[in-house]
Enzyme design. Structure first.
Site, mmCIF file in Angstrom:
data_model
loop_
_atom_site.group_PDB
_atom_site.id
_atom_site.type_symbol
_atom_site.label_atom_id
_atom_site.label_comp_id
_atom_site.label_asym_id
_atom_site.label_seq_id
_atom_site.Cartn_x
_atom_site.Cartn_y
_atom_site.Cartn_z
ATOM 1 N N ALA A 167 0.772 -1.274 0.236
ATOM 2 C CA ALA A 167 0.000 0.064 -0.011
ATOM 3 C C ALA A 167 1.009 1.318 0.138
ATOM 4 C CB ALA A 167 -0.891 -0.049 1.255
ATOM 5 N N GLY B 233 0.390 -5.095 0.707
ATOM 6 C CA GLY B 233 -0.937 -5.052 -0.515
ATOM 7 C C GLY B 233 -0.746 -5.698 -1.552
ATOM 8 N N GLU C 3 -1.307 -9.367 -0.851
ATOM 9 C CA GLU C 3 -2.850 -9.602 -0.535
ATOM 10 C C GLU C 3 -3.500 -9.526 -1.740
ATOM 11 O OE1 GLU C 3 -3.675 -7.436 3.774
ATOM 12 O OE2 GLU C 3 -2.716 -6.114 2.448
ATOM 13 N N GLU D 71 3.910 -6.074 7.605
ATOM 14 C CA GLU D 71 3.509 -5.051 8.399
ATOM 15 C C GLU D 71 3.927 -4.442 9.774
ATOM 16 O OE1 GLU D 71 0.670 -5.477 4.736
ATOM 17 O OE2 GLU D 71 1.987 -6.884 6.075
#
Length: 268
Positions: A64, A109, A112, A132
């Site tokens: 992200a 992300g 993910e 993270e």
């Protein structure tokens, strides 16, 4: 310059995240572009599969875009993360195969997104992880839910708590991908080849397999079997299977492009 480049190879839509200067980090614009194009592709009769990749040799997607989250309070962050989760869920539920072609880093992300898609293809230089916790964060686009389902609770817990990165061969050994790692720079080509093989199958049957998997994933075994029975029965009664069975008996390739579905696989 578009943050997601579009290319079409026959019936295969190729989406390339085009932020190489940011290691293809996911911001709201990228996520919405991916979501909207996958959803539109699922409704386009001219398209049969989607490949998602990242521009440049270094990263599929490094996670992200933290600049969007840096100064958020909890409510603001929940809106951003919730929007991303919903977008990934729409990609996951889209009734079109989504294949990820992964060169280089796929972190946070990016990993993910791979977990929300259907089939990953990894280049030998791929590195996957959910690091993270090293930033005082946790995965927010579905990683804590999809990774345990993919590799089991113990492995997923270890990966997320330690921030360990998987190389392509370890990811293959864990079952994250069914495809042996390909040479560096060849992931997109390999993904398109897989997509083209899928395109040769019955289109309604492919949609029904995706639907059965999605609906049965969190159901009981008995509930999942009920879903499968309903969809399989519709397939047996459909014109697509008439062509498929005839081609098998006549020892020729099936030509599903000539078939007009007489009983499209709707709700079962």
């Amino acid at each position: 310059m578009s943050v997601v480049e579009i290319d079409v190879h026959g019936e295969v839509l190729v989406l390339t995240i085009n932020r190489p200067e940011a290691f293809n980090a996911l911001n709201a614009e990228v996520i919405e572009s991916l979501r909207s194009r996958v959803v539109a592709a699922a409704d386009d009769p001219e398209l049969r599969a989607v490949v998602i990749t990242g521009g440049g040799p270094k990263a599929f997607c490094a996670g992200a875009d933290l600049k969007e989250l840096q100064d958020c309070d909890a409510d603001q962050a929940a809106k951003i993360l919730g929007s991303g989760q919903r977008a990934f869920r729409e990609i996951e539920l889209a009734e079109i195969p989504v294949i990820t072609a992964v060169n280089g880093l796929a972190l946070g992300g990016g990993f993910e997104l791979i977990l929300a898609a259907d089939i990953p293809v990894l280049a030998a230089n791929a590195r996957l992880g959910l690091p993270e916790t090293s930033l005082g964060l946790i995965p927010g686009y579905g990683g804590t839910q999809r990774l345990p389902r993919a590799v089991g609770d113990v492995v997923a817990t270890h990966l997320m708590l330690t921030g360990t990165k998987l190389d392509a061969h370890r990811a293959y050994a864990l079952g994250i991908t069914p495809i042996e790692p390909v040479d560096e720079g060849m992931a997109t080509q390999a993904a398109i080849a897989i997509a083209e093989r899928i395109c040769a199958q019955g289109p309604e049957a492919v949609k029904a397999v995706l639907r059965s998997i999605d609906r049965g994933r969190d159901a009981s075994l008995d509930g999942g079997l009920q879903v499968e029975t309903g969809l399989a029965a519709l397939a047996v009664a459909g014109s697509e299977s008439t062509e498929g069975i005839a081609a098998f008996l006549e020892k020729r390739p099936a030509d599903f492009g000539t078939v007009r579905p007489s009983n499209p696989l709707g709700e079962s």
